[in-house]
Design an enzyme around this catalytic site. Sequence first.
Site, PDB file in Angstrom:
ATOM      1  N   HIS A  15       0.857  -1.185   0.000  1.00 41.04           N
ATOM      2  CA  HIS A  15       0.000   0.000   0.000  1.00 41.04           C
ATOM      3  C   HIS A  15       0.891   1.232   0.000  1.00 41.04           C
ATOM      4  CE1 HIS A  15      -3.797   2.082   1.912  1.00 41.04           C
ATOM      5  NE2 HIS A  15      -3.109   2.922   1.158  1.00 41.04           N
ATOM      6  N   GLU A 198     -11.182   3.585   6.315  1.00 41.47           N
ATOM      7  CA  GLU A 198     -10.112   4.501   6.760  1.00 41.47           C
ATOM      8  C   GLU A 198     -10.789   5.593   7.601  1.00 41.47           C
ATOM      9  OE1 GLU A 198      -8.128   6.569   3.544  1.00 41.47           O
ATOM     10  OE2 GLU A 198      -6.455   7.224   4.814  1.00 41.47           O
TER      11      GLU A 198
HETATM   12  N1  ADE Z   1      -4.774   8.674  -1.931  1.00 40.15           N
HETATM   13  C1  ADE Z   1      -3.508   8.711  -1.486  1.00 40.15           C
HETATM   14  N2  ADE Z   1      -3.464   8.340  -0.202  1.00 40.15           N
HETATM   15  C2  ADE Z   1      -4.733   8.054   0.180  1.00 40.15           C
HETATM   16  C3  ADE Z   1      -5.344   7.614   1.376  1.00 40.15           C
HETATM   17  N3  ADE Z   1      -4.650   7.382   2.490  1.00 40.15           N
HETATM   18  N4  ADE Z   1      -6.674   7.438   1.387  1.00 40.15           N
HETATM   19  C4  ADE Z   1      -7.395   7.675   0.294  1.00 40.15           C
HETATM   20  N5  ADE Z   1      -6.875   8.075  -0.853  1.00 40.15           N
HETATM   21  C5  ADE Z   1      -5.554   8.274  -0.917  1.00 40.15           C
HETATM   22 ZN    ZN Z   2      -3.782   4.759   0.555  1.00 38.30          ZN
END
Ligand code: ADE
Ligand code: ZN
Length: 336
Positions: A15, A198
């Site tokens: 990631h 997230e």
């Molecule tokens: N694009 C780059 N980093 C990201 C993240 N942590 N969450 C969502 N989109 C992203």
């Molecule tokens: Zn990301």
Amino acid sequence: MLKKLVAELPKAELHIHIEGSLEPEMMLELAQRNQVQLPYPDVDSINAAYAFNCLQDFLDVYYQGMSVLLQEEDFFDLTWAYLKRCKRDNVVHTEIFFDPQGHTERGVEFPVFMQGFSAALDRAHCELGISARLIMCFLRHLDEDSAFATLRAALPWQDQIHGVGLDSSELGHPPSKFERVFGKAGELGFKRVAHAGEEAPAEYVWEAIKLLQVDRIDHGNRAMDDGELVRHLADLQIPLTVCPQSNLRLGVIKDMREHPIKAMLDNQLAATVNSDDPAYFGGYLVQNFHALIDALELGKDDILRLVTNGFRASFLSNEEIEQHLGEVKRIAEAYA
Ligand code: ADE
Ligand code: ZN
């Protein structure tokens, strides 16, 4: 001693947004090379702008940063710099996200960035012994039509793009918005992953699993709020690509001591450690492990599980995975 072990073990990263590895120095250099106006005169003012309260704060700065990427050589330089950084961290395999719409929306088309990425990946394979895969993410704040157009534009490059992902502003843009695009991508043979949980609730993680049929969840922190989902993730061993320093810098957690990764392991989840956008969040892969070691009571077994999960959750072949795990075991035993 655990920190030394982490640094020495071979590792996989799953990631990392390549545009998020654009260091301030390179941003300024490319701005000058391409005559792009940035609102920052120097590195200090760039760093001062990196005080984020939430994901959207960061994304606004991140899209502005990528505006300096215009030519094939810019994408090469960016990717090569990250891969050299991988070498220092003993990252031997990496699965790299990129945001095609972040570039095509500015008039920079697939051949420009794909040729830059590919040249850097080929060189890293030959000169650094690092293997890599590319995963193109759809920007979820844009509409389904734009995602479909991106999928079509990617078809001539399909032999170089291993999978599709979903990123950008999570709240208000649930996975269900992209069910048909992901269905088509699956039919075409792309692997599927998605950012979920997230900032948005566990329901988004359920949708990513059930509607998008993802192979992995990116982040997944909020899955811990839903006991049934935790059991489902554990039973199916659906990997989570967790990003500790990102979580702290974007306010997903208030303090690293609250990070759920130890609880994830204790619940038998296939959690992995990753850097997300290392140039913006203050650290590459080893620094993310070290931040966890400083804050949580992790033992050697936890570290070995996180590193092992990284390889097992990758899109490498079983044979390649076993080869890497043999090396992990050898170094871990020597360390005892
Ligand atoms: N694009 C780059 N980093 C990201 C993240 N942590 N969450 C969502 N989109 C992203
Ligand atoms: Zn990301």
